[in-house]
Design a protein around this motif. Structure first.
Motif, PDB file in Angstrom:
ATOM      1  N   LYS A  34     -10.434 -11.666   5.642  1.00  0.00           N
ATOM      2  CA  LYS A  34     -10.326 -13.038   5.137  1.00  0.00           C
ATOM      3  C   LYS A  34      -9.886 -14.002   6.229  1.00  0.00           C
ATOM      4  N   HIS A  65     -13.158  -5.083  -2.185  1.00  0.00           N
ATOM      5  CA  HIS A  65     -12.886  -5.507  -0.812  1.00  0.00           C
ATOM      6  C   HIS A  65     -11.901  -4.532  -0.168  1.00  0.00           C
ATOM      7  N   ASP A  72      -9.333  -2.994   2.194  1.00  0.00           N
ATOM      8  CA  ASP A  72      -8.446  -3.505   3.241  1.00  0.00           C
ATOM      9  C   ASP A  72      -7.651  -2.391   3.911  1.00  0.00           C
ATOM     10  N   PRO A  98      -8.231 -19.104   3.748  1.00  0.00           N
ATOM     11  CA  PRO A  98      -8.109 -17.644   3.715  1.00  0.00           C
ATOM     12  C   PRO A  98      -8.079 -17.062   2.306  1.00  0.00           C
ATOM     13  N   GLN A  99      -7.420 -17.747   1.386  1.00  0.00           N
ATOM     14  CA  GLN A  99      -7.322 -17.214   0.027  1.00  0.00           C
ATOM     15  C   GLN A  99      -8.655 -17.247  -0.722  1.00  0.00           C
ATOM     16  N   ASP A 100      -9.627 -18.022  -0.196  1.00  0.00           N
ATOM     17  CA  ASP A 100     -10.945 -18.100  -0.829  1.00  0.00           C
ATOM     18  C   ASP A 100     -12.003 -17.313  -0.067  1.00  0.00           C
ATOM     19  N   ALA A 101     -11.642 -16.772   1.097  1.00  0.00           N
ATOM     20  CA  ALA A 101     -12.649 -16.239   2.015  1.00  0.00           C
ATOM     21  C   ALA A 101     -13.420 -15.056   1.437  1.00  0.00           C
ATOM     22  N   LEU A 102     -12.742 -14.170   0.705  1.00  0.00           N
ATOM     23  CA  LEU A 102     -13.432 -12.978   0.215  1.00  0.00           C
ATOM     24  C   LEU A 102     -14.477 -13.308  -0.840  1.00  0.00           C
TER      25      LEU A 102
END
Length: 231
Positions: free
Chosen positions: A179, A151, A153, A96-100
């Motif tokens: 994410k 991004h 949110d 998740p922390q790398d998804a964007l």
């Protein structure tokens, strides 16, 4: 070199805002019931369900402008306005922390739904394709690159029909963030460049009639106006 026995179809694509470039579309993932109030209006408990997905064909994505034909086989066409995520870099088991880092850009889309056909499929325990995956069922605005808007949110997501409010929500109301959705999908299949994700709709979905004018958008990303044409 391989020779095709018939001419290959043109690659579906979306315009890129402010340029002559286009984004090629590979697959279209759609998140079901990703806003609490919409989940409740459809008769479900959003606090107990993990995310689930259905697919639309890539060529169901068309420009959200001009007119869209009222589709056949239905008397109950519904609108669902959504944030659309365009994947620019593929991956498997994305954290998740790398998804964007895998997102190329964002657009505003419509998940048009033949609700009566979807309802029949639900009751029979059958797939939703006939209710969801028809021609022109996924209109979208031009994509806006992450390099321009980052991004988002949070921000208003909305849709009006003939000037009357139908859907109002905020991106912050999503049960599963962008994410999280990317990470979840990548646990099951390999995401690749060209994939689109329609991230779910807020409450207020309702029926459309030929001649209806839809306007909608997502704050900071874009907006659209289109007309439902005759059956």
């Amino acid at each position: 070199m391989s020779e095709f026995v018939i001419a290959p179809v043109e690659t579906p694509s979306l315009a890129v805002e402010g340029t002559s470039s286009r984004f090629p579309i590979r697959r279209v993932f759609c998140v079901g019931r990703n806003y609490s109030e919409h989940a409740r209006e459809m008769g479900h408990d959003p606090d107990r369900e993990p995310p689930f997905f259905f697919m639309k064909p890539a060529d169901a994505v068309v420009a959200a402008e001009g007119s869209i034909a009222y589709p056949p086989l239905t008397q109950d066409l519904h609108h669902e306005v959504e944030l659309v995520v365009a994947i620019g870099k593929g991956g498997v088991d994305i954290a998740p922390q790398d998804a964007l880092d895998h997102v190329w850009g964002y657009a505003v889309g419509l998940d048009l739904t033949r609700r009566d056909l979807q309802g029949v499929a639900k009751k029979a325990g059958r797939p939703w394709e006939w209710g969801k995956a028809f021609d022109q069922s996924a209109p979208a605005t031009p994509l806006v690159p992450v390099s321009r808007i980052g991004h988002p949110d949070k921000g208003l997501i909305w849709l009006d029909v003939n000037g009357a409010e139908r859907q109002r929500g905020d991106l912050a109301d999503q049960i599963w963030s962008v994410k999280d959705v990317i990470a979840y999908i990548s646990q099951s299949v390999a995401l690749k460049a060209g994939d689109l994700i329609y991230t779910g709709t807020p409450a207020g979905v309702a029926a459309l009639q030929p001649g209806d004018v839809l306007t909608g958008g997502v704050e900071g990303i874009g907006q659209f106006s289109l007309t439902i044409a005759a059956r």
